[in-house]
Design an enzyme around this catalytic site. Sequence first.
Site, mmCIF file in Angstrom:
data_model
loop_
_atom_site.group_PDB
_atom_site.id
_atom_site.type_symbol
_atom_site.label_atom_id
_atom_site.label_comp_id
_atom_site.label_asym_id
_atom_site.label_seq_id
_atom_site.Cartn_x
_atom_site.Cartn_y
_atom_site.Cartn_z
ATOM 1 N N SER A 1 0.815 -1.224 0.000
ATOM 2 C CA SER A 1 0.000 0.000 0.000
ATOM 3 C C SER A 1 0.845 1.268 0.000
ATOM 4 O O SER A 1 1.937 1.314 0.588
ATOM 5 C CB SER A 1 -0.865 -0.017 1.267
ATOM 6 O OG SER A 1 -1.430 1.245 1.507
ATOM 7 N N GLU B 1 0.236 3.560 1.791
ATOM 8 C CA GLU B 1 0.335 3.980 3.198
ATOM 9 C C GLU B 1 1.730 3.691 3.764
ATOM 10 O O GLU B 1 2.101 4.246 4.805
ATOM 11 C CB GLU B 1 -0.728 3.265 4.037
ATOM 12 C CG GLU B 1 -2.122 3.846 3.890
ATOM 13 C CD GLU B 1 -2.246 5.255 4.459
ATOM 14 O OE1 GLU B 1 -1.976 5.441 5.648
ATOM 15 O OE2 GLU B 1 -2.610 6.171 3.703
ATOM 16 N N TYR C 1 -1.640 0.307 10.612
ATOM 17 C CA TYR C 1 -1.894 -0.335 9.310
ATOM 18 C C TYR C 1 -0.673 -0.193 8.401
ATOM 19 O O TYR C 1 -0.201 -1.167 7.813
ATOM 20 C CB TYR C 1 -3.130 0.310 8.656
ATOM 21 C CG TYR C 1 -3.329 -0.108 7.214
ATOM 22 C CD1 TYR C 1 -3.958 -1.308 6.893
ATOM 23 C CD2 TYR C 1 -2.878 0.693 6.156
ATOM 24 C CE1 TYR C 1 -4.130 -1.706 5.571
ATOM 25 C CE2 TYR C 1 -3.044 0.303 4.831
ATOM 26 C CZ TYR C 1 -3.669 -0.891 4.549
ATOM 27 O OH TYR C 1 -3.833 -1.279 3.236
HETATM 28 P P1 NAP Z 1 -11.458 -4.662 1.886
HETATM 29 O O1 NAP Z 1 -12.623 -4.374 0.985
HETATM 30 O O2 NAP Z 1 -11.454 -4.083 3.245
HETATM 31 O O3 NAP Z 1 -11.328 -6.256 1.990
HETATM 32 C C1 NAP Z 1 -10.534 -6.841 2.983
HETATM 33 C C2 NAP Z 1 -10.716 -8.345 2.900
HETATM 34 O O4 NAP Z 1 -9.906 -8.953 3.914
HETATM 35 C C3 NAP Z 1 -12.154 -8.833 3.142
HETATM 36 O O5 NAP Z 1 -12.439 -9.874 2.240
HETATM 37 C C4 NAP Z 1 -12.077 -9.351 4.565
HETATM 38 O O6 NAP Z 1 -13.027 -10.363 4.863
HETATM 39 C C5 NAP Z 1 -10.684 -9.938 4.565
HETATM 40 N N1 NAP Z 1 -10.187 -10.220 5.915
HETATM 41 C C6 NAP Z 1 -10.117 -9.361 6.968
HETATM 42 N N2 NAP Z 1 -9.639 -9.988 8.053
HETATM 43 C C7 NAP Z 1 -9.387 -11.268 7.672
HETATM 44 C C8 NAP Z 1 -8.883 -12.414 8.346
HETATM 45 N N3 NAP Z 1 -8.544 -12.391 9.650
HETATM 46 N N4 NAP Z 1 -8.765 -13.570 7.659
HETATM 47 C C9 NAP Z 1 -9.115 -13.621 6.341
HETATM 48 N N5 NAP Z 1 -9.604 -12.576 5.651
HETATM 49 C C10 NAP Z 1 -9.735 -11.410 6.310
HETATM 50 O O7 NAP Z 1 -10.090 -4.228 1.179
HETATM 51 P P2 NAP Z 1 -9.806 -3.896 -0.359
HETATM 52 O O8 NAP Z 1 -10.035 -2.447 -0.585
HETATM 53 O O9 NAP Z 1 -10.463 -4.914 -1.205
HETATM 54 O O10 NAP Z 1 -8.217 -4.088 -0.392
HETATM 55 C C11 NAP Z 1 -7.639 -5.360 -0.689
HETATM 56 C C12 NAP Z 1 -6.235 -5.396 -0.128
HETATM 57 O O11 NAP Z 1 -5.455 -4.359 -0.721
HETATM 58 C C13 NAP Z 1 -6.117 -5.179 1.364
HETATM 59 O O12 NAP Z 1 -5.034 -5.947 1.830
HETATM 60 C C14 NAP Z 1 -5.796 -3.711 1.501
HETATM 61 O O13 NAP Z 1 -5.118 -3.459 2.708
HETATM 62 C C15 NAP Z 1 -4.916 -3.518 0.288
HETATM 63 N N6 NAP Z 1 -4.903 -2.186 -0.295
HETATM 64 C C16 NAP Z 1 -6.058 -1.567 -0.597
HETATM 65 C C17 NAP Z 1 -6.038 -0.324 -1.211
HETATM 66 C C18 NAP Z 1 -7.298 0.394 -1.597
HETATM 67 O O14 NAP Z 1 -7.231 1.607 -1.843
HETATM 68 N N7 NAP Z 1 -8.424 -0.295 -1.697
HETATM 69 C C19 NAP Z 1 -4.797 0.277 -1.512
HETATM 70 C C20 NAP Z 1 -3.625 -0.412 -1.201
HETATM 71 C C21 NAP Z 1 -3.684 -1.660 -0.604
HETATM 72 P P3 NAP Z 1 -14.507 -10.034 5.449
HETATM 73 O O15 NAP Z 1 -15.321 -9.609 4.259
HETATM 74 O O16 NAP Z 1 -14.946 -11.304 6.031
HETATM 75 O O17 NAP Z 1 -14.343 -8.924 6.436
HETATM 76 O O1 F7E Z 2 -9.098 8.118 4.063
HETATM 77 C C1 F7E Z 2 -9.513 11.583 5.278
HETATM 78 C C2 F7E Z 2 -8.580 10.678 6.050
HETATM 79 O O2 F7E Z 2 -10.106 6.038 4.982
HETATM 80 C C3 F7E Z 2 -8.617 8.993 3.074
HETATM 81 C C4 F7E Z 2 -7.294 2.134 2.428
HETATM 82 O O3 F7E Z 2 -7.814 1.434 1.331
HETATM 83 O O4 F7E Z 2 -6.086 3.630 0.988
HETATM 84 C C5 F7E Z 2 -7.041 3.583 2.031
HETATM 85 O O5 F7E Z 2 -6.575 4.288 3.170
HETATM 86 C C6 F7E Z 2 -8.365 10.370 3.672
HETATM 87 C C7 F7E Z 2 -7.544 10.375 4.965
HETATM 88 O O6 F7E Z 2 -8.448 5.920 3.053
HETATM 89 C C8 F7E Z 2 -12.785 11.258 6.800
HETATM 90 O O7 F7E Z 2 -8.052 11.354 7.194
HETATM 91 C C9 F7E Z 2 -11.448 12.868 6.250
HETATM 92 O O8 F7E Z 2 -6.619 11.433 4.904
HETATM 93 O O9 F7E Z 2 -10.709 6.749 2.638
HETATM 94 P P1 F7E Z 2 -9.680 6.665 3.710
HETATM 95 P P2 F7E Z 2 -6.899 5.836 3.446
HETATM 96 O O10 F7E Z 2 -6.684 6.072 4.871
HETATM 97 O O11 F7E Z 2 -6.158 6.683 2.466
HETATM 98 C C10 F7E Z 2 -4.809 3.068 1.312
HETATM 99 C C11 F7E Z 2 -3.932 3.169 0.087
HETATM 100 C C12 F7E Z 2 -4.899 1.711 1.870
HETATM 101 O O12 F7E Z 2 -3.996 0.900 1.710
HETATM 102 C C13 F7E Z 2 -5.989 1.472 2.863
HETATM 103 O O13 F7E Z 2 -6.253 0.073 2.991
HETATM 104 O O14 F7E Z 2 -9.632 10.949 4.012
HETATM 105 N N1 F7E Z 2 -10.851 11.705 5.893
HETATM 106 N N2 F7E Z 2 -12.642 12.617 6.810
HETATM 107 C C14 F7E Z 2 -11.658 10.698 6.219
HETATM 108 N N3 F7E Z 2 -11.503 9.374 6.061
HETATM 109 C C15 F7E Z 2 -12.518 8.575 6.477
HETATM 110 N N4 F7E Z 2 -12.417 7.244 6.306
HETATM 111 N N5 F7E Z 2 -13.654 9.082 7.068
HETATM 112 C C16 F7E Z 2 -13.831 10.433 7.256
HETATM 113 O O15 F7E Z 2 -14.843 10.851 7.784
#
Ligand code: NAP
Ligand code: F7E
Length: 329
Positions: free
Chosen positions: A127, A129, A151
């Site tokens: 990520s 992050e 995270y």
């Molecule tokens: P998501 O919608 O939150 O999906 C997370 C998945 O992980 C769900 O299927 C969840 O299952 C599963 N999970 C959580 N705890 C688990 C456990 N203990 N054992 C097995 N499975 C578990 O995330 P996403 O947006 O699809 O992202 C996919 C991956 O990419 C994640 O690793 C995330 O951190 C990473 N990532 C995401 C982004 C982004 O912007 N979306 C960016 C960079 C990296 P349940 O449905 O049962 O909760």
């Molecule tokens: O926040 C600001 C918050 O929770 C984005 C995950 O998929 O992308 C995701 O992480 C921004 C942050 O995503 C609210 O402070 C303001 O600056 O949508 P987010 P994230 O933290 O960027 C990365 C790449 C991953 O890997 C992660 O798994 O938005 N913000 N107000 C808020 N964020 C939330 N959630 N809620 C608010 O009310």
Amino acid sequence: MPRALITGITGQDGLYLGELLVGRGYEVFGLVRGQSNPKVATVERLVPGVVLLEGDLTDLPSLIGAVEISQPDEVYNLGAISFVGLSWKQAELTGETTGMGVLRVLEALRIAGGNDLSRVRFYQASSSEMFGKVRETPQRETTPFHPRSPYGVAKTFGHYLTVNYRESYGLFACSGMLFNHESPRRGIEFVTRKISRAVARISLGLQDSVSLGNLESRRDWGFAGDYVDAMWRMLQQDTPDDFVVATGETHSIRELLDVAFARVGIEDWSGYVRSDPRFFRPAEVDVLVGDASKAREVLGWKPRVGFHELVEMMVDADLATEAAAADRH
Ligand code: NAP
Ligand code: F7E
């Protein structure tokens, strides 16, 4: 028929990746956790023919069992506690799942394969992050890490472990350093979907306002459907490597609000947005923007959906869902 095992198949990316792999002729196995997981029906609808296996990233024997049954050619480790905000409140669980979960999947591959890792290819969902308090802009594969949340720290552990298994055991292991990617399937706790849903509900008269935290932070937002294609491309190369996947554009939460409210004809959204200290983070990632030149050159990958189109797609989807739900009541 190639065989793929996906952890996190019930999540946003798991669903898009499952669809993509079935479309490309794979037999898809998905790890599902817990009892009576309510998302099973959605996975089975969107990923026809999927074989679901019970397992949990905190439980090594279940992962070994999943590998033994699926005998995968490719493993995509997408499972994680993925919500950054939650990672401060449940730091230990985040470490166990998002960090140690990677170790367990890698060890399951090693144990189930009798130490032979030559057949399998592994993708780790790393990520942006990990870049956190950024050392350079835009961020690329060589940018040093400075994670700002439990995270981000857990993802950094998983990233280095993936590199280490590649270097130690010759495993075909790739780490995708993906920037934020969104869709109508995004969880409602993430800021894009929280806003698209609230805007839809406000325009339908179902909600008065939305409470948010920091509106100044900036993110590089792309479309999840585009990003899962980059994951697959990484595992089709001749040599394993790590890639940044991003659009190269950055926008603030304010700009996100502008586009989302404009979609329903509201130009001045100030009366609909409240500030709530609960949504500010103990340590913020102020600005992210990725340089995906390497993915473009080596993988031939580029994003197809831009920022405006993405936000409008999400608002439109939430308008349809919320209007249908309101009609039913
Ligand atoms: P998501 O919608 O939150 O999906 C997370 C998945 O992980 C769900 O299927 C969840 O299952 C599963 N999970 C959580 N705890 C688990 C456990 N203990 N054992 C097995 N499975 C578990 O995330 P996403 O947006 O699809 O992202 C996919 C991956 O990419 C994640 O690793 C995330 O951190 C990473 N990532 C995401 C982004 C982004 O912007 N979306 C960016 C960079 C990296 P349940 O449905 O049962 O909760
Ligand atoms: O926040 C600001 C918050 O929770 C984005 C995950 O998929 O992308 C995701 O992480 C921004 C942050 O995503 C609210 O402070 C303001 O600056 O949508 P987010 P994230 O933290 O960027 C990365 C790449 C991953 O890997 C992660 O798994 O938005 N913000 N107000 C808020 N964020 C939330 N959630 N809620 C608010 O009310």
